[in-house]
Design an enzyme around this catalytic site. Structure first.
Site, short mmCIF file in Angstrom:
data_model
loop_
_atom_site.label_atom_id
_atom_site.label_comp_id
_atom_site.label_asym_id
_atom_site.label_seq_id
_atom_site.Cartn_x
_atom_site.Cartn_y
_atom_site.Cartn_z
N TYR A 12 66.28 30.10 32.01
CA TYR A 12 66.18 28.71 31.52
C TYR A 12 66.19 28.65 29.98
CZ TYR A 12 63.74 24.19 30.73
OH TYR A 12 63.35 22.95 30.30
N ASP A 32 70.17 40.83 31.74
CA ASP A 32 69.31 40.15 32.72
C ASP A 32 69.50 40.88 34.05
OD1 ASP A 32 68.16 36.89 32.68
OD2 ASP A 32 68.14 38.03 34.55
N ASN A 33 68.45 40.95 34.85
CA ASN A 33 68.61 41.55 36.18
C ASN A 33 68.88 40.48 37.25
OD1 ASN A 33 66.15 40.36 36.50
ND2 ASN A 33 65.04 42.20 37.11
N LEU A 34 69.01 39.22 36.80
CA LEU A 34 69.34 38.08 37.68
C LEU A 34 68.28 37.84 38.76
CD1 LEU A 34 73.20 38.69 38.01
CD2 LEU A 34 72.00 37.22 36.38
N SER A 125 53.15 32.43 24.67
CA SER A 125 52.85 31.15 25.33
C SER A 125 51.55 30.59 24.79
CB SER A 125 52.71 31.42 26.83
OG SER A 125 52.09 30.34 27.46
N TYR A 149 49.20 36.69 34.12
CA TYR A 149 50.39 36.31 33.35
C TYR A 149 50.02 36.14 31.87
CZ TYR A 149 53.81 33.27 31.14
OH TYR A 149 54.69 32.71 30.24
N LYS A 153 51.02 38.28 28.17
CA LYS A 153 51.52 37.72 26.90
C LYS A 153 50.63 38.21 25.75
CE LYS A 153 55.04 35.54 28.43
NZ LYS A 153 56.33 36.19 28.20
N ASP A 295 43.01 24.53 35.15
CA ASP A 295 43.63 23.57 34.22
C ASP A 295 42.64 23.16 33.12
OD1 ASP A 295 46.14 23.43 35.26
OD2 ASP A 295 45.90 21.47 36.21
P1 NAD Z 1 63.26 32.30 33.48
O1 NAD Z 1 62.66 32.93 34.69
O2 NAD Z 1 64.23 31.19 33.67
O3 NAD Z 1 63.97 33.43 32.59
C1 NAD Z 1 63.53 34.76 32.55
C2 NAD Z 1 64.74 35.64 32.83
O4 NAD Z 1 64.32 37.01 32.79
C3 NAD Z 1 65.37 35.40 34.21
O5 NAD Z 1 66.76 35.16 34.06
C4 NAD Z 1 65.08 36.67 34.98
O6 NAD Z 1 66.11 36.98 35.90
C5 NAD Z 1 64.98 37.70 33.86
N1 NAD Z 1 64.16 38.87 34.17
C6 NAD Z 1 62.93 38.92 34.71
N2 NAD Z 1 62.51 40.19 34.83
C7 NAD Z 1 63.51 40.97 34.32
C8 NAD Z 1 63.69 42.37 34.17
N3 NAD Z 1 62.76 43.24 34.57
N4 NAD Z 1 64.82 42.83 33.61
C9 NAD Z 1 65.80 41.96 33.22
N5 NAD Z 1 65.70 40.64 33.35
C10 NAD Z 1 64.56 40.14 33.90
O7 NAD Z 1 62.05 31.85 32.54
P2 NAD Z 1 62.03 30.97 31.22
O8 NAD Z 1 61.31 29.71 31.51
O9 NAD Z 1 63.37 30.92 30.60
O10 NAD Z 1 61.05 31.85 30.32
C11 NAD Z 1 61.53 32.79 29.39
C12 NAD Z 1 60.34 33.47 28.72
O11 NAD Z 1 59.52 32.48 28.10
C13 NAD Z 1 59.44 34.23 29.70
O12 NAD Z 1 59.01 35.42 29.07
C14 NAD Z 1 58.29 33.28 29.90
O13 NAD Z 1 57.09 33.96 30.22
C15 NAD Z 1 58.18 32.62 28.51
N6 NAD Z 1 57.53 31.30 28.55
C16 NAD Z 1 58.02 30.36 29.40
C17 NAD Z 1 57.37 29.11 29.47
C18 NAD Z 1 57.86 28.05 30.42
O14 NAD Z 1 57.09 27.14 30.74
N7 NAD Z 1 59.10 28.09 30.89
C19 NAD Z 1 56.25 28.86 28.66
C20 NAD Z 1 55.80 29.84 27.79
C21 NAD Z 1 56.45 31.08 27.75
N1 UFG Z 2 50.40 18.65 37.10
C1 UFG Z 2 50.19 17.74 38.12
N2 UFG Z 2 50.88 17.88 39.29
C2 UFG Z 2 51.80 18.86 39.47
C3 UFG Z 2 52.02 19.80 38.42
C4 UFG Z 2 51.29 19.65 37.26
O1 UFG Z 2 49.35 16.83 37.99
O2 UFG Z 2 52.39 18.96 40.56
C5 UFG Z 2 49.66 18.49 35.82
C6 UFG Z 2 48.75 19.66 35.51
O3 UFG Z 2 47.49 19.49 36.11
C7 UFG Z 2 48.72 19.62 33.98
C8 UFG Z 2 50.12 19.11 33.61
O4 UFG Z 2 50.61 18.45 34.78
O5 UFG Z 2 47.78 18.66 33.54
C9 UFG Z 2 51.08 20.23 33.22
O6 UFG Z 2 51.10 21.22 34.23
P1 UFG Z 2 52.21 22.37 34.27
O7 UFG Z 2 51.94 23.19 35.49
O8 UFG Z 2 53.57 21.78 34.13
O9 UFG Z 2 51.95 23.20 32.95
P2 UFG Z 2 50.65 23.95 32.42
O10 UFG Z 2 50.27 23.30 31.13
O11 UFG Z 2 49.62 24.08 33.46
O12 UFG Z 2 51.21 25.43 32.17
C10 UFG Z 2 52.44 25.65 31.47
C11 UFG Z 2 53.10 26.91 32.04
C12 UFG Z 2 52.28 28.12 31.72
C13 UFG Z 2 52.04 28.17 30.24
C14 UFG Z 2 51.38 26.91 29.77
C15 UFG Z 2 51.22 26.89 28.28
O13 UFG Z 2 53.23 26.82 33.45
O14 UFG Z 2 52.99 29.28 32.09
O15 UFG Z 2 52.19 25.78 30.12
O16 UFG Z 2 52.44 27.13 27.66
F1 UFG Z 2 51.23 29.21 29.99
#
Ligand code: NAD
Ligand code: UFG
Length: 337
Positions: A12, A32-34, A125, A149, A153, A295
């Site tokens: 993403y 990426d390992n997909l 994060s 998780y 980080k 939360d």
């Molecule tokens: P995502 O799952 O869409 O992307 C991660 C990608 O890494 C995937 O395409 C997956 O196939 C690949 N992957 C996983 N393990 C692997 C491995 N061992 N080798 C090669 N490829 C691998 O997730 P995203 O939302 O794009 O998140 C990207 C990064 O940002 C992650 O490290 C995630 O923890 C961090 N992050 C995401 C959020 C969020 O809410 N989306 C918030 C804070 C931090």
């Molecule tokens: N929420 C709902 N209903 C749902 C999902 C979420 O009410 O079905 C509420 C949660 O209680 C929270 C808000 O929406 O108040 C956001 O929730 P998310 O699950 O979307 O996000 P979080 O803030 O809980 O966590 C996200 C990522 C974590 C990351 C964190 C901080 O999932 O991986 O943001 O970056 F660590």
């Protein structure tokens, strides 16, 4: 122009970052390992930019595979997105998370060191702040995690700070993302959650397209504007642009530093729901439920450091974030294929 290796580049945030890197004139190599993404993301990147990034289907746990990528390309810096990201799953399968996110990352850092590539941008994060004592959250606030998780980080942050302390040639930016949502405005890239989404906006999108019946709002008795949880939602394209600034900064500096990537604005669950209703043009059903364990009430970023250090700030507002999420959902009923 630099050559940037993007791990997790079909995912993403990674795919949106590839688009911005290419548009900023950089060359991109993706691994990426997909596991959680689709190879067709690369075609979508090409549709948007005209350039298909060079791709290796490599797992970051595969040291030989990584060495081959570094041997075949003159990489200037790495943006490391690859990893697992589901908080709940990390509590059920901690070893899976520590293996992938810690052992895999160390494997990558070792391969970088041996290839003499010592510039890195890491996906951290806001979860590393745990339950903050106050908001907005500054980078110098205490860190504390509540699930495996989040711990992966924080451990990566510590490992990379130690690497930089031991070897002054390293340059590492640790980016602490708040809540990434939205999709590319053209509707070709976006988030495709696996199974029933845990995160708010992907869940709302499925209520809007009729796949899920109603939104479960996790608690309305928090000390917030309407009692529901408040978060700092950031458009994924803004986030991606932050990575371009970050990698360009890292290429010109040494040492480790931490930067929040958020908008500095907090929106409640119901405010987001109403913004999404505007975007999709219909009322969306919801029910108030008990609080979700783990939360917190309110979380939003202090964005001063990102502005001053990187010259970056988010531009999109919550309405556009919801419009673009909805646009992607409508155009891609079966995800990216
Ligand atoms: P995502 O799952 O869409 O992307 C991660 C990608 O890494 C995937 O395409 C997956 O196939 C690949 N992957 C996983 N393990 C692997 C491995 N061992 N080798 C090669 N490829 C691998 O997730 P995203 O939302 O794009 O998140 C990207 C990064 O940002 C992650 O490290 C995630 O923890 C961090 N992050 C995401 C959020 C969020 O809410 N989306 C918030 C804070 C931090
Ligand atoms: N929420 C709902 N209903 C749902 C999902 C979420 O009410 O079905 C509420 C949660 O209680 C929270 C808000 O929406 O108040 C956001 O929730 P998310 O699950 O979307 O996000 P979080 O803030 O809980 O966590 C996200 C990522 C974590 C990351 C964190 C901080 O999932 O991986 O943001 O970056 F660590």
């Amino acid at each position: 122009m630099s050559t940037i290796l993007v791990t997790g580049g079909t995912g993403y945030i990674g795919s949106h970052t590839c688009v911005e890197l290419i548009e900023a004139g950089h060359e991109v190599v993706v691994i990426d390992n997909l596991y959680n993404s689709n190879i067709h993301s690369l075609d979508r990147i090409k549709e948007i930019t005209g350039v298909k990034p060079k791709f290796y289907e490599v797992d970051i746990l595969d040291r030989k595979g990584l060495d081959q990528v570094f041997a075949e390309n003159k990489i200037d810096a790495v943006i490391h997105f690859a990893g697992y990201k589901a908080v709940g799953e990390s509590c059920e399968k901690p070893l899976l998370y520590y293996t992938n996110n810690i052992a895999g990352s160390i494997n990558l850092y070792e391969a970088m060191k041996d290839a003499n590539v010592k510039t890195l941008v890491f996906s951290s994060s806001a979860t590393v702040y745990g339950a903050p004592k106050s908001v907005p959250i500054r980078e110098d606030f205490e860190t504390h995690t509540t699930n495996p998780y989040g711990t992966t980080k924080l451990m990566n942050e510590q490992i990379l700070a130690d690497v930089c302390a031991a070897d002054p040639e390293w340059s590492v930016l640790l980016l602490r993302y708040f809540n990434p949502i939205g999709a590319h405005p053209c509707g070709l890239l976006g988030e495709v959650p696996n199974g029933i989404p845990n995160n708010l906006v992907p869940y709302i999108a499925r209520v809007a397209n009729g796949t899920l019946e109603f939104l479960r709002v996790w608690g309305d008795d928090y000390d917030t504007v309407d009692g529901t949880g408040v978060r700092d939602y950031i458009h994924v394209v803004d986030l991606a642009k932050g990575h371009i600034k970050a990698v360009e900064y890292a290429l010109g500096h040494k040492g480790a530093d931490y930067v929040n990537l958020g908008t500095g604005n907090g929106y409640s669950v119901l405010q987001v729901l109403h913004a999404f209703e505007k975007a999709c043009g219909k009322e969306l059903p919801y029910k108030i439920m008990e609080r979700r364990p783990g939360d917190i009430a309110t979380c939003y970023a202090d964005t001063k450091k990102a502005k001053e250090m990187l010259g970056w700030e988010a531009e999109y507002g919550i309405d556009e974030m919801c419009e673009h999420s909805w646009n992607f959902t409508v155009k891609n009923p079966n995800g990216i294929e």
